[in-house]
Design a protein around this motif. Structure first.
Motif, mmCIF file in Angstrom:
data_model
loop_
_atom_site.group_PDB
_atom_site.id
_atom_site.type_symbol
_atom_site.label_atom_id
_atom_site.label_comp_id
_atom_site.label_asym_id
_atom_site.label_seq_id
_atom_site.Cartn_x
_atom_site.Cartn_y
_atom_site.Cartn_z
ATOM 1 N N MET A 78 9.108 57.572 101.629
ATOM 2 C CA MET A 78 10.169 56.865 100.944
ATOM 3 C C MET A 78 9.985 56.384 99.975
ATOM 4 S SD MET A 78 10.505 53.544 103.138
ATOM 5 C CE MET A 78 11.496 51.904 101.814
ATOM 6 N N VAL A 79 11.184 56.135 98.855
ATOM 7 C CA VAL A 79 11.231 55.442 97.700
ATOM 8 C C VAL A 79 12.230 54.261 97.483
ATOM 9 C CG1 VAL A 79 12.021 56.089 95.564
ATOM 10 C CG2 VAL A 79 11.106 57.997 96.904
ATOM 11 N N ARG A 80 11.842 53.553 97.552
ATOM 12 C CA ARG A 80 12.287 51.855 98.054
ATOM 13 C C ARG A 80 13.399 52.082 96.984
ATOM 14 N NH1 ARG A 80 9.839 46.865 96.729
ATOM 15 N NH2 ARG A 80 8.666 47.142 95.016
ATOM 16 N N ILE A 81 12.670 52.227 94.650
ATOM 17 C CA ILE A 81 14.110 51.399 94.342
ATOM 18 C C ILE A 81 14.804 52.978 94.072
ATOM 19 C CG2 ILE A 81 13.941 50.151 92.709
ATOM 20 C CD1 ILE A 81 11.164 48.822 93.239
ATOM 21 N N GLY A 82 15.790 52.832 93.074
ATOM 22 C CA GLY A 82 16.444 53.225 92.752
ATOM 23 C C GLY A 82 16.956 53.204 91.251
ATOM 24 N N ILE A 83 16.744 53.764 90.508
ATOM 25 C CA ILE A 83 17.467 53.249 88.769
ATOM 26 C C ILE A 83 18.350 54.003 88.447
ATOM 27 C CG2 ILE A 83 16.702 52.654 86.211
ATOM 28 C CD1 ILE A 83 14.384 52.138 87.569
ATOM 29 N N ILE A 84 20.123 53.133 87.942
ATOM 30 C CA ILE A 84 20.678 54.408 87.304
ATOM 31 C C ILE A 84 20.645 54.029 86.537
ATOM 32 C CG2 ILE A 84 23.423 54.898 87.363
ATOM 33 C CD1 ILE A 84 22.805 53.816 90.238
ATOM 34 N N GLY A 85 20.909 54.575 85.684
ATOM 35 C CA GLY A 85 20.525 54.496 83.544
ATOM 36 C C GLY A 85 21.584 55.035 83.431
ATOM 37 N N GLY A 86 22.119 54.201 82.002
ATOM 38 C CA GLY A 86 23.235 53.864 81.515
ATOM 39 C C GLY A 86 23.420 54.560 80.080
ATOM 40 N N SER A 87 24.159 54.182 79.729
ATOM 41 C CA SER A 87 24.281 54.968 78.463
ATOM 42 C C SER A 87 23.032 54.317 77.419
ATOM 43 C CB SER A 87 25.097 54.170 77.825
ATOM 44 O OG SER A 87 26.442 54.485 77.925
ATOM 45 N N GLY A 88 22.286 55.622 77.026
ATOM 46 C CA GLY A 88 21.169 55.736 75.995
ATOM 47 C C GLY A 88 19.909 55.492 76.958
ATOM 48 N N ILE A 89 20.130 55.352 78.538
ATOM 49 C CA ILE A 89 18.653 55.989 79.725
ATOM 50 C C ILE A 89 18.662 57.142 80.206
ATOM 51 C CG2 ILE A 89 17.463 55.152 80.992
ATOM 52 C CD1 ILE A 89 17.452 52.148 79.549
ATOM 53 N N THR A 105 12.086 61.816 90.523
ATOM 54 C CA THR A 105 11.147 61.236 91.279
ATOM 55 C C THR A 105 10.440 60.913 90.468
ATOM 56 O OG1 THR A 105 10.803 62.626 92.744
ATOM 57 C CG2 THR A 105 12.416 60.945 93.796
ATOM 58 N N GLY A 106 9.265 59.819 90.750
ATOM 59 C CA GLY A 106 7.104 60.384 90.191
ATOM 60 C C GLY A 106 7.627 58.338 89.468
ATOM 61 N N MET A 107 6.707 57.855 88.941
ATOM 62 C CA MET A 107 6.076 57.474 89.214
ATOM 63 C C MET A 107 6.681 56.898 87.836
ATOM 64 S SD MET A 107 3.756 57.088 91.480
ATOM 65 C CE MET A 107 2.380 55.328 90.994
ATOM 66 N N PHE A 108 6.949 54.951 88.050
ATOM 67 C CA PHE A 108 7.847 54.137 86.881
ATOM 68 C C PHE A 108 6.893 52.651 87.272
ATOM 69 C CE2 PHE A 108 11.016 51.861 84.762
ATOM 70 C CZ PHE A 108 10.382 52.054 83.978
ATOM 71 N N GLY A 109 6.584 51.769 86.754
ATOM 72 C CA GLY A 109 6.788 50.637 87.148
ATOM 73 C C GLY A 109 5.303 50.263 88.180
ATOM 74 N N GLY A 110 4.516 51.062 88.419
ATOM 75 C CA GLY A 110 3.311 50.788 89.426
ATOM 76 C C GLY A 110 4.107 51.661 90.483
ATOM 77 N N GLU A 111 4.954 52.524 90.756
ATOM 78 C CA GLU A 111 4.973 53.315 91.757
ATOM 79 C C GLU A 111 6.242 53.969 92.392
ATOM 80 O OE1 GLU A 111 6.520 49.422 94.385
ATOM 81 O OE2 GLU A 111 8.271 51.010 94.535
ATOM 82 N N GLU A 112 6.393 54.919 92.885
ATOM 83 C CA GLU A 112 7.054 56.270 92.968
ATOM 84 C C GLU A 112 9.098 55.600 93.124
ATOM 85 O OE1 GLU A 112 7.376 59.084 95.681
ATOM 86 O OE2 GLU A 112 8.036 60.098 94.859
ATOM 87 N N ILE A 113 9.429 56.274 92.123
ATOM 88 C CA ILE A 113 10.694 56.061 92.103
ATOM 89 C C ILE A 113 11.766 56.563 91.901
ATOM 90 C CG2 ILE A 113 10.096 53.380 90.962
ATOM 91 C CD1 ILE A 113 11.925 55.007 88.770
ATOM 92 N N ALA A 114 13.573 56.510 92.281
ATOM 93 C CA ALA A 114 14.065 57.603 92.107
ATOM 94 C C ALA A 114 15.085 57.100 90.428
ATOM 95 C CB ALA A 114 15.045 57.778 93.507
ATOM 96 N N ARG A 153 16.709 48.835 96.943
ATOM 97 C CA ARG A 153 16.757 48.554 95.693
ATOM 98 C C ARG A 153 17.372 49.577 94.521
ATOM 99 N NH1 ARG A 153 15.702 42.935 97.837
ATOM 100 N NH2 ARG A 153 13.882 42.849 98.608
ATOM 101 N N VAL A 154 18.791 49.191 94.000
ATOM 102 C CA VAL A 154 19.619 49.971 93.209
ATOM 103 C C VAL A 154 19.043 49.141 91.827
ATOM 104 C CG1 VAL A 154 20.748 50.814 92.028
ATOM 105 C CG2 VAL A 154 20.312 51.554 94.841
ATOM 106 N N LEU A 155 18.303 49.013 90.391
ATOM 107 C CA LEU A 155 18.652 48.799 89.639
ATOM 108 C C LEU A 155 19.503 49.493 88.476
ATOM 109 C CD1 LEU A 155 14.774 47.611 88.778
ATOM 110 C CD2 LEU A 155 16.350 45.630 89.344
ATOM 111 N N ALA A 156 20.624 48.973 87.772
ATOM 112 C CA ALA A 156 20.911 50.183 87.694
ATOM 113 C C ALA A 156 21.269 48.801 85.681
ATOM 114 C CB ALA A 156 22.694 50.036 87.784
ATOM 115 N N THR A 157 21.592 50.425 84.218
ATOM 116 C CA THR A 157 21.886 49.256 83.481
ATOM 117 C C THR A 157 23.223 49.823 82.561
ATOM 118 O OG1 THR A 157 20.500 51.291 82.114
ATOM 119 C CG2 THR A 157 19.209 49.199 82.816
ATOM 120 N N ASN A 158 23.800 49.050 81.950
ATOM 121 C CA ASN A 158 25.034 49.120 81.392
ATOM 122 C C ASN A 158 25.149 48.909 79.832
ATOM 123 O OD1 ASN A 158 25.599 48.278 84.934
ATOM 124 N ND2 ASN A 158 27.052 49.914 84.248
ATOM 125 N N ALA A 159 25.602 49.550 79.626
ATOM 126 C CA ALA A 159 25.837 49.041 77.675
ATOM 127 C C ALA A 159 27.238 48.631 77.924
ATOM 128 C CB ALA A 159 26.320 50.466 77.039
#
Ligand SMILES: [Zn+2]
Length: 271
Positions: free
Chosen positions: A1-12, A35-44, A76-82
């Motif tokens: 299980m991966v609890r955190i997903g990140i959607i990278g916007g422009s530049g990421i 998937t892999g380690m980022f911020g101390g845990e496995e994320i997507a 949990r989903v964190l997203a970035t937006n320009a």
């Protein structure tokens, strides 16, 4: 299980060192998730515009991306937006955490619940005609608090709260459109926040966005036009801050969800 997903916007386009690349099959197409380690845990991680920025905003597979996270049991989903700034107080380089949005897109399919499709969310079936609520919080309050706490720890100035306006694009807005958005209450404008926020809510995923102001929107500061080099310079310096902010946010996100997002589908999930 991966609890955190990140959607990278422009530049990421990359976030994880040596990621595992996973092709996830969804009812909405194949989605490449890293998937892999980022911020101390496995994320997507999903780069919204593709690894080489080859996908324009109106062609992003918003449903596939969020459903792939759902299949990985992300909560949990964190997203970035320009974004461009409508509010002249938000100068280029400012990092903003939106608290609400206005969707002015016109040609996007903004719901999973078309009356026919049956989805599986956390092991339960859900389908039919469902109207999720965007109250009490359009963006997840727990994620927003975690981001703000991480920013404080870094000494990073982040604006807490702004109204994000999503334009259809693909062109930039006209000065009259920006004036109209300002009258409507918008502070920043982008092309990718919607339907992403609503689709996340439709899967009972927590969602928050970190926006970087890259430029003033059309007509906002017509006498203070920035050069392309200045914009790119501001943007690239902020990208380091943004990745550090994401990395420091992750350990601050509570393991148990106590925000309203988790209950977005409570009355609709069937055993
Ligand atoms: Zn939440």
């Amino acid at each position: 299980m991966v609890r955190i997903g990140i959607i990278g916007g422009s530049g990421i386009y990359r976030l994880i060192e040596d990621p595992v690349v996973r092709e996830i099959s969804t009812p909405f197409g194949e989605v490449k998730v890293y998937t892999g380690m980022f911020g101390g845990e496995e994320i997507a991680f999903i780069p919204r515009h593709g690894e080489k920025h080859e996908i324009p905003p109106f062609k992003v597979n918003y449903k596939g991306n969020l459903y792939a996270f759902n299949l990985l049991e992300v909560e949990r989903v964190l997203a970035t937006n320009a974004v461009g700034s409508i509010n002249p107080k938000l100068e280029p380089g400012t990092i903003v955490l939106p608290h609400d949005l206005i969707d002015l897109t016109r040609c996007r399919n903004g719901t999973f619940y078309d009356g026919k499709t049956v989805l599986r969310v956390r092991g339960k079936e859900v389908g039919g005609v469902i109207h999720v609520s965007m109250t009490p919080s359009t963006y997840c309050p727990e994620l927003r608090s975690s981001i703000l706490a991480a920013a404080k720890e870094m000494g990073l100035h982040v604006i807490d709260g702004s109204v994000y306006v999503c334009a259809e694009g693909n062109r930039f807005e006209t000065p009259a459109e920006i004036r109209a958005m300002s009258i409507l209450g918008g502070d920043i404008v982008g092309m990718t926040g919607c339907p992403e926020v609503a689709l996340a809510r439709e899967l009972a995923l927590c969602y928050a966005s970190i926006a970087i102001v890259t430029n003033y929107a059309a007509g906002v500061k017509s006498n203070a036009k920035l050069t392309h080099e200045e914009v790119m310079d501001i943007f690239s310096r902020r990208l380091d801050d943004l990745s550090e902010l994401l990395a420091r946010t992750i350990p601050r996100i509570p393991k148990e969800r106590s925000c309203p997002c988790k209950d977005a589908l409570r009355e609709f999930l069937k055993d």
